[in-house]
Design an enzyme around this catalytic site. Structure first.
Site, PDB file in Angstrom:
ATOM      1  CG  HIS A 374      -2.082   0.859   1.204  1.00 35.13           C
ATOM      2  ND1 HIS A 374      -2.360   1.705   0.154  1.00 35.13           N
ATOM      3  CD2 HIS A 374      -3.086   1.049   2.090  1.00 35.13           C
ATOM      4  CE1 HIS A 374      -3.475   2.358   0.400  1.00 35.13           C
ATOM      5  NE2 HIS A 374      -3.938   1.987   1.574  1.00 35.13           N
ATOM      6  CE1 TYR A 505      -8.474   8.257   7.083  1.00 33.19           C
ATOM      7  CE2 TYR A 505      -8.954   6.011   6.392  1.00 33.19           C
ATOM      8  CZ  TYR A 505      -8.309   7.202   6.184  1.00 33.19           C
ATOM      9  OH  TYR A 505      -7.499   7.350   5.094  1.00 33.19           O
ATOM     10  CB  THR A 518      -6.444   9.618   1.112  1.00 34.93           C
ATOM     11  OG1 THR A 518      -5.488   9.289   2.122  1.00 34.93           O
ATOM     12  CG2 THR A 518      -6.501   8.528   0.060  1.00 34.93           C
TER      13      THR A 518
END
Length: 698
Positions: A374, A505, A518
């Site tokens: 990621h 979140y 993001t």
């Protein structure tokens, strides 16, 4: 985040046939000399190694994208208090307000000025800090960092056997690789606005490499082979030429994969498990770094070369020998694999993985998914790849029936079956098996890694929901935002179970900005609290709907703000990193002036920050040993030692906002059946959801 270049080694067969003694120093420096490859001066943002020429369409809009804006300090502090309000009692709110006032009078303006100076000339003010938060993460990446996508089955049932499905997916993935490399991939857009495409340059042939001082991202931009894992055993073969054209037909690919499956099955699974080194990639990162040193210590072994082949592969294809019984088991298999111990040996699919790279996973029954590293890519980028790959598998099958069927790609590779084999260049399309030298130290480490991974898997539960009552169409017809509606459903469900509201979140994509990633949407608001209390109380349906509408409208407004990079989380984190950097610099100066080699009476020079836990989750800073300084006002004119943590970051509210209980993400399209990730905290939930036209998958 620097990207180390990997040189593809010669084939394993060539090495074994080579009678000359290996040059140990050369091998280790070219394949595994991570420490030497990364000097401090090289630790620059990924922007420094991005695509230099943009003759194609993929990166055509990059130069026109605006840079990520740095919000005003006062606005960020105001939003910080607002997101904490529904989570705090009055006393806690007062303490946070005092900490914010002190921050704005003392450290805040100086840190904001430092951040602006730091950002000058950089692609993004948050980029390097964000990569470091991932790469400095020491714990296992399994469940903590790597998300998964579960693809829909192939619409043609006959093609849902393992080898056929895997071959089809690999060929389509290679077509995507080719489109990216030739810059023929049409750029992403959002309502006509171009989005940043930089992440696509970090999607393939990258690897997360652990070192004693944190991980690094390595990349081989000329990679042309894939690595296949089957029953924990490793195989590789070339799939592209130097021109990034595919050199195998789907039929040839299927033949190769069948050969690999047959060869892997010839070794009893309990015997193969003893050498399933992929499980080491699930270890604590510092332990894994030490084990890589063990692997490459002996210059006479093949291990350094084997590691280089795995690290430099385009991606990993994991062929599992199991067939999960239901959707929950299938999702668990894609996220972390299965754990099954037989006669004291771990034979679950958790050992048939290499978590430092992107993996395409195909089960025995053809069910397929993607597990991805990621650090350099977000879900939106991998979703585009997954949806294009899934679409291409269908279109190519259609083309085999009707030659006039459309293609997804601007151009395609020449038909390999019609090419002169000599035109492929120096390639090897025959599968090679990687033979690791299993020293006793590695065998012991493998057993310990299996135990820790089994414990980690057992600490988590996996559940899915295929809600078929309604979906996007009905929700929008009722005047609600689908995402806001689903988020409020999560809030109501949690409150109904536990009687309280917790920090939630959701990521908002900021790829409208250059190298945007993001921003954190903090879902719990005063409006959402009012809704859940109204929903569970004895109120009329109209009152509940009205409260839901207000909460949804608030969530939609927050989402729009965060999509414009006007949230509070990323800005505050950057300010914290600037403070930490200043502390490190002052500590180094103090050490130098005192004739010492390390800071005196100050924090460690290692950032030591907790990294993101779900997709693009917000990291939390370390706690100050000096205790809570909230409300202790200092004169703005006095020079304050930076070693004293600023009041806002020492306030318990900052820890509260960075301890996510409900980590959620909305990501998907019809190509996906499910997607998900692990929870952010021990008592939390990781919730991936897909809002389809007439259903919702969670």
């Amino acid at each position: 985040m620097p990207a180390r270049t990997i040189t593809m080694p010669k084939s394993l067969n060539e090495s074994l046939a080579d009678q000359q003694p290996p040059n140990t120093e050369t091998d280790r420096s070219s394949l595994n000399g991570i420490k030497e490859a990364y000097s401090p001066s090289e630790r620059e943002p990924l922007a420094k190694s991005g695509p230099k020429e943009k003759p194609g369409i993929t990166y055509a809009a990059q130069d026109q994208l605006p840079k990520l804006p740095i919000p005003e300090l006062e606005d960020t502090c105001r939003k910080f208090q607002a997101v904490l309000a529904p989570l705090q009692n009055q006393r806690e709110q007062d303490d946070t307000a005092a900490a914010v006032r002190d921050f704005l009078k003392t450290d805040g303006p100086e840190l904001q000025a430092r951040l602006k100076r730091y950002a000058t000339g950089k692609t993004s003010y948050i980029e390097q800090f964000w990569y470091d938060s991932y790469l400095n993460f020491d714990n296992s990446v399994v469940l903590n960092l790597n998300p998964f996508f579960l693809l829909e089955d192939d619409p043609t049932p006959a093609r849902n056997n393992q080898v056929t499905r895997a071959a089809s997916l690999v060929i389509s993935a290679l077509s995507f690789v080719r489109a990216v490399r030739k810059e023929e991939l049409p750029p992403d857009t959002l309502r006509g606005t171009p989005l940043c495409m930089y992440q696509y340059s970090r999607l393939f042939s990258t690897a997360r490499i652990p070192t004693e001082s944190g991980c690094q991202i390595a990349q081989d931009s000329g990679s042309r082979h894939i690595v296949v894992l089957c029953k924990g055993q490793f195989y590789w073969f070339d799939v592209m030429d130097d021109n990034s054209d595919i050199i195998m037909t789907e039929k040839d690919m299927a033949l190769n994969l069948q050969v690999i499956v047959d060869d892997a099955e010839a070794t009893p699974i309990q015997e193969a498990a003893k050498g399933a080194l992929g499980v080491l990639s699930t270890e604590n990162r510092k332990i894994w770094a030490g084990l890589r040193d063990v692997l490459t210590r002996d210059g006479e072994s093949n291990n350094a070369e084997c590691l280089g082949i795995v690290d430099s592969a385009l991606f990993i294809l994991s062929l599992d020998y199991t067939e999960p019984k239901n959707g929950a088991e299938l999702c668990g298999n894609m996220l972390c694999g299965t754990s099954e111990v037989v006669k004291g040996v771990q034979i679950g699919t958790c050992t048939n993985r290499w978590y430092d790279k992107m993996q395409i996973i195909v089960c025995k029954n053809g069910s397929a998914g993607i597990n991805f590293e990621h650090t350099g890519v977000d879900g939106h980028t991998v979703l585009r790849m997954a949806s294009d790959v899934y679409t291409d598998t269908i279109l190519r099958f259609a083309k085999s029936i009707n030659g006039q069927a459309p293609s997804l790609w601007t151009s395609t590779s020449p038909d390999p079956s019609k090419r002169d084999p000599n035109s492929f260049g120096d390639v090897s399309t025959t599968p090679h098996k990687l033979e690791w030298d299993m020293q006793p130290e590695l065998s012991t480490a493998l057993r310990f890694a299996e135990t820790r991974l089994a414990d980690l898997i057992q600490q988590n539960e996996f559940e899915i929901l295929e809600f078929a009552g309604y979906g996007k169409n009905f929700i929008t017809s009722m005047g609600f935002s689908p995402d806001a509606f689903v988020q409020m459903a999560f809030q109501a469900a949690y409150y109904g179970l536990y009687g309280r509201v917790e920090n939630t979140y959701e990521p908002a994509m900021t790829k409208v900005f250059l190298h945007g990633r993001t921003e954190a949407i903090r879902v719990a608001t005063l409006e959402s609290v009012d809704f859940v209390k109204t929903f569970w109380a004895d109120n009329s349906s109209q009152q509940k709907v009205d409260a839901l509408k207000k909460a949804s409208q608030k969530h939609t407004a927050l989402t729009k703000e965060c999509a414009k990079a006007m949230g509070q989380d990323r800005h505050l984190y950057a300010l914290y990193c600037v403070w930490q950097r200043a502390v490190d610099e002052e500590g180094a100066e103090a050490a130098s002036s005192n004739g010492c080699s390390s800071p005196v009476d100050g924090p460690s020079s290692e950032p030591g920050m907790s990294p993101p836990q779900g997709p693009s989750e917000s990291p939390s800073p370390p706690r100050s040993s000096s205790g809570n300084n909230a409300g202790k006002s200092r004169s703005p004119s006095s020079k304050v030692p930076l070693q004293q943590i600023p009041s806002l970051f020492s306030d318990p509210g900052y820890d509260r906002i960075n301890n996510t209980i409900l980590s959620t993400s909305n990501c998907g399209n019809p190509a996906l059946r499910h997607f998900g990730f692990g929870p952010s905290s021990a008592d939390g939930f990781g919730i991936g959801y897909i809002i389809k036209d007439d259903s919702i998958s969670i």
